[in-house]
Motif scaffolding. Structure first.
Motif, PDB file in Angstrom:
ATOM      1  N   LEU A 262      64.697  68.951  49.286  1.00 37.12           N
ATOM      2  CA  LEU A 262      64.032  69.787  48.280  1.00 37.12           C
ATOM      3  C   LEU A 262      64.775  69.788  46.950  1.00 37.12           C
ATOM      4  O   LEU A 262      64.156  69.892  45.886  1.00 37.12           O
ATOM      5  N   GLU A 263      66.101  69.701  47.015  1.00 34.12           N
ATOM      6  CA  GLU A 263      66.885  69.740  45.777  1.00 34.12           C
ATOM      7  C   GLU A 263      66.493  68.617  44.821  1.00 34.12           C
ATOM      8  O   GLU A 263      66.643  68.750  43.596  1.00 34.12           O
ATOM      9  N   ALA A 264      65.982  67.517  45.350  1.00 40.14           N
ATOM     10  CA  ALA A 264      65.560  66.393  44.504  1.00 40.14           C
ATOM     11  C   ALA A 264      64.399  66.776  43.595  1.00 40.14           C
ATOM     12  O   ALA A 264      64.143  66.100  42.587  1.00 40.14           O
ATOM     13  N   TYR A 265      63.683  67.869  43.967  1.00 42.94           N
ATOM     14  CA  TYR A 265      62.516  68.279  43.185  1.00 42.94           C
ATOM     15  C   TYR A 265      62.805  69.509  42.321  1.00 42.94           C
ATOM     16  O   TYR A 265      61.916  69.989  41.611  1.00 42.94           O
ATOM     17  N   ARG A 266      64.036  70.015  42.368  1.00 44.09           N
ATOM     18  CA  ARG A 266      64.350  71.222  41.600  1.00 44.09           C
ATOM     19  C   ARG A 266      64.199  70.961  40.101  1.00 44.09           C
ATOM     20  O   ARG A 266      64.556  69.895  39.595  1.00 44.09           O
ATOM     21  N   GLY A 267      63.682  71.955  39.405  1.00 42.32           N
ATOM     22  CA  GLY A 267      63.490  71.849  37.966  1.00 42.32           C
ATOM     23  C   GLY A 267      62.143  71.290  37.561  1.00 42.32           C
ATOM     24  O   GLY A 267      61.836  71.203  36.369  1.00 42.32           O
ATOM     25  N   LYS A 268      61.284  70.944  38.543  1.00 43.18           N
ATOM     26  CA  LYS A 268      59.991  70.339  38.227  1.00 43.18           C
ATOM     27  C   LYS A 268      58.814  71.303  38.383  1.00 43.18           C
ATOM     28  O   LYS A 268      57.717  71.016  37.914  1.00 43.18           O
ATOM     29  N   ASN A 269      59.046  72.442  39.063  1.00 46.90           N
ATOM     30  CA  ASN A 269      57.984  73.425  39.248  1.00 46.90           C
ATOM     31  C   ASN A 269      58.629  74.789  39.487  1.00 46.90           C
ATOM     32  O   ASN A 269      59.507  74.926  40.346  1.00 46.90           O
ATOM     33  N   GLU A 270      58.192  75.800  38.751  1.00 49.27           N
ATOM     34  CA  GLU A 270      58.814  77.116  38.821  1.00 49.27           C
ATOM     35  C   GLU A 270      58.667  77.756  40.190  1.00 49.27           C
ATOM     36  O   GLU A 270      59.615  78.338  40.738  1.00 49.27           O
ATOM     37  N   THR A 271      57.460  77.673  40.774  1.00 48.13           N
ATOM     38  CA  THR A 271      57.234  78.252  42.106  1.00 48.13           C
ATOM     39  C   THR A 271      58.084  77.558  43.152  1.00 48.13           C
ATOM     40  O   THR A 271      58.691  78.205  44.022  1.00 48.13           O
ATOM     41  N   LEU A 272      58.155  76.234  43.056  1.00 48.51           N
ATOM     42  CA  LEU A 272      58.962  75.458  43.996  1.00 48.51           C
ATOM     43  C   LEU A 272      60.439  75.831  43.869  1.00 48.51           C
ATOM     44  O   LEU A 272      61.125  76.017  44.882  1.00 48.51           O
ATOM     45  N   ASP A 273      60.934  75.979  42.639  1.00 44.19           N
ATOM     46  CA  ASP A 273      62.336  76.351  42.441  1.00 44.19           C
ATOM     47  C   ASP A 273      62.648  77.700  43.082  1.00 44.19           C
ATOM     48  O   ASP A 273      63.687  77.870  43.730  1.00 44.19           O
ATOM     49  N   LEU A 274      61.744  78.663  42.891  1.00 44.29           N
ATOM     50  CA  LEU A 274      61.954  79.987  43.477  1.00 44.29           C
ATOM     51  C   LEU A 274      61.961  79.893  44.999  1.00 44.29           C
ATOM     52  O   LEU A 274      62.790  80.527  45.672  1.00 44.29           O
ATOM     53  N   GLY A 275      61.048  79.109  45.569  1.00 44.15           N
ATOM     54  CA  GLY A 275      60.991  78.933  47.016  1.00 44.15           C
ATOM     55  C   GLY A 275      62.246  78.295  47.574  1.00 44.15           C
ATOM     56  O   GLY A 275      62.758  78.707  48.635  1.00 44.15           O
ATOM     57  N   ILE A 276      62.771  77.275  46.864  1.00 41.53           N
ATOM     58  CA  ILE A 276      64.003  76.610  47.309  1.00 41.53           C
ATOM     59  C   ILE A 276      65.161  77.608  47.310  1.00 41.53           C
ATOM     60  O   ILE A 276      65.956  77.672  48.257  1.00 41.53           O
ATOM     61  N   THR A 277      65.256  78.416  46.256  1.00 46.51           N
ATOM     62  CA  THR A 277      66.325  79.406  46.158  1.00 46.51           C
ATOM     63  C   THR A 277      66.224  80.435  47.279  1.00 46.51           C
ATOM     64  O   THR A 277      67.229  80.795  47.911  1.00 46.51           O
ATOM     65  N   GLU A 278      64.994  80.929  47.539  1.00 46.88           N
ATOM     66  CA  GLU A 278      64.808  81.913  48.610  1.00 46.88           C
ATOM     67  C   GLU A 278      65.142  81.327  49.969  1.00 46.88           C
ATOM     68  O   GLU A 278      65.797  81.979  50.802  1.00 46.88           O
ATOM     69  N   LEU A 279      64.703  80.107  50.219  1.00 45.60           N
ATOM     70  CA  LEU A 279      64.957  79.461  51.506  1.00 45.60           C
ATOM     71  C   LEU A 279      66.451  79.241  51.714  1.00 45.60           C
ATOM     72  O   LEU A 279      66.981  79.479  52.809  1.00 45.60           O
ATOM     73  N   ALA A 280      67.144  78.814  50.652  1.00 45.94           N
ATOM     74  CA  ALA A 280      68.591  78.599  50.739  1.00 45.94           C
ATOM     75  C   ALA A 280      69.325  79.921  50.965  1.00 45.94           C
ATOM     76  O   ALA A 280      70.317  79.981  51.697  1.00 45.94           O
TER      77      ALA A 280
END
Length: 455
Positions: free
Chosen positions: A235-253
């Protein structure tokens, strides 16, 4: 008078007394565990006004709900415990303290086709944490700790909690151009384990209409573990490309980071991007719990984060996170797979007292003494032969039998027989009570579930 043939309706579970003891023990363990985490017990009516239960309306709920009229009132049996909770929180908003943490174990009703392991009347065991306006991510991290503690207390060891985040999925779907069809995509990938990747790919392209390149990108991400990749690293490879995705990655981590502190061993949880949960109201972390030795059973405990619990009943924003165990189905499955612990003796009493004299006073007094000490005690005063009385204790697995004859009464003693070891002692009532209680407490600590030894 004609005799009516007794029968139990299809889809309704009715247990013999011995099995009911196991079931009650499971419910008691759940109540004890949920109370450890500061949850209030709650009960809501089994019957509600139909407009309350059908506020969302449509779909399978309306087809399966038991609905009837009483006079001019349109009533329904509750379909789950979540909708009644939503009504309860909206109704009592001004009287509750938030975050509001509640557990509820109760019967729900669904008029679906009854089949093996699927019931029309069944118990659900739910916990939910409801916030007022907001709810911190730490609550989503705590839920796997509660799941782990719950199943360990029941006696299960080989299970895994699968964790994902709907923001991750929604954000990634937006990123690859499938955002408008996110709900359909999510319900489709939720079938991955049942039908396989190839059929899911066909559904995504042919039924939902995604370009093949988009469908493959989705499948490549959610199945990254099969290629030996860490989901969080992928998922980190996609960070910075979508705001919702970034928030989801942070919450999951964040959820993953706190697992050890909440007492969940690494072998009992996994980040799994295939977990979608088909229901649309999940908006954050989602959970499914699987038995490692019986994946065919499916999830035995599932749930997740939702942004607004009671939107149909109030304009207050009430986000929450919760999980549900289909307790009746779980019990059926565990019994079917020989998981009920034979070390737990399903007996109605710890002691059976057999008065051996006409005067029942001393036996009644000793029974009262034992009960005040917390020992379950039964008096057997029927006009039966001694052998029949002992057989009664044996059939019910009562571990101790107490005899009170003329000699015992004269000497201020009781005779206690351990039905397991066969040992028999004549001792003071106080010593008898203490000795019995010590062994009874050990027996009460036995969990209701024991995983069969591997063949």
């Amino acid at each position: 008078m004609d005799i009516i043939k007794p029968r139990t309706l299809s889809g309704f579970m009715e247990l013999l007394p011995e099995k009911q003891v196991y079931f009650e023990n499971m419910m008691a363990k759940l109540r004890e565990t949920y109370s450890l985490y500061g949850f209030f017990p709650l009960d809501t009516p089994q019957i509600e006004a139909s407009e309350i239960l059908l506020a969302k309306g449509g779909g399978e709920t309306e087809k399966q709900i038991y609905r009837f009229t009483k006079g001019d009132t349109d009533l329904s049996l509750r379909f789950d415990l979540t909708v009644p909770l939503a009504k309860y929180v909206a109704l009592n908003y001004g009287k509750l303290t938030f975050p509001f943490r509640r557990f509820q174990i109760g019967k729900v009703y669904r008029g679906e086709r009854a089949q093996r392991g699927r019931f029309r009347e069944f118990y659900q065991a739910d916990i939910d944490i409801i916030g007022d306006g907001s709810l911190d991510i730490i609550n989503e991290a705590e839920i796997p700790g509660i799941i782990y503690k719950t199943f360990k207390t029941l006696g299960l060891k080989r299970f895994v909690i699968r964790i994902n985040n709907r923001k991750v999925l929604n954000g990634f779907f937006e990123l690859v151009g499938a955002g408008e069809k996110a709900g359909d995509v999510m319900r489709t990938i939720d079938k991955l384990e049942k039908i396989g990747a190839e059929k899911v790919l066909n559904l995504l392209t042919e039924e939902i209409g995604l370009p093949e390149e988009t469908a493959k990108a989705i499948l490549d991400l959610i199945t990254c573990q099969e290629r030996g990749l860490s989901p969080l690293d992928a998922l980190e490879a996609y960070r910075g490309k979508n705001e919702t995705l970034d928030l989801g990655i942070t919450e999951l981590a964040t959820v993953a980071r706190y697992m050890a502190q909440f007492g969940v061993p690494q072998e009992n949880y996994v980040i799994d991007l295939t977990i979608a949960r088909g229901l649309d109201y999940y908006t954050g972390t989602v959970y499914e719990t699987m038995l490692l030795d019986h994946p065919e059973i499916g999830s035995i405990c599932s749930g997740g984060r939702y942004d607004n619990l009671a939107g149909y009943y109030t304009d207050k924003q009430l986000p929450g996170v919760g999980i549900s165990i289909g307790l009746t189905r779980l019990f059926f499955v565990l019994e079917d797979q020989k998981y009920l612990n034979p070390a737990l003796k399903p007996t109605p009493a710890d002691v059976l007292i057999l008065p051996m004299t006409e005067d029942l006073g001393p036996a009644i007094s000793f029974a009262t003494q034992l009960r005040e000490a917390g020992i379950r005690t039964q008096l057997h005063c029927e006009k039966k032969k001694f052998k029949q009385k002992m057989s009664y204790a044996d059939k019910l697995d009562i571990p101790f039998v107490v005899f009170l004859g003329e000699d015992e009464i004269r000497d201020g003693k009781v005779t206690v027989k351990d039905m397991v070891s066969g040992e028999q002692l004549t001792i003071s009532p106080a010593m008898a009570a203490a000795g019995i209680l010590e062994k009874v407490n050990l027996a009460r600590a036995v969990p209701p579930i024991s995983e069969p030894a591997a063949e």
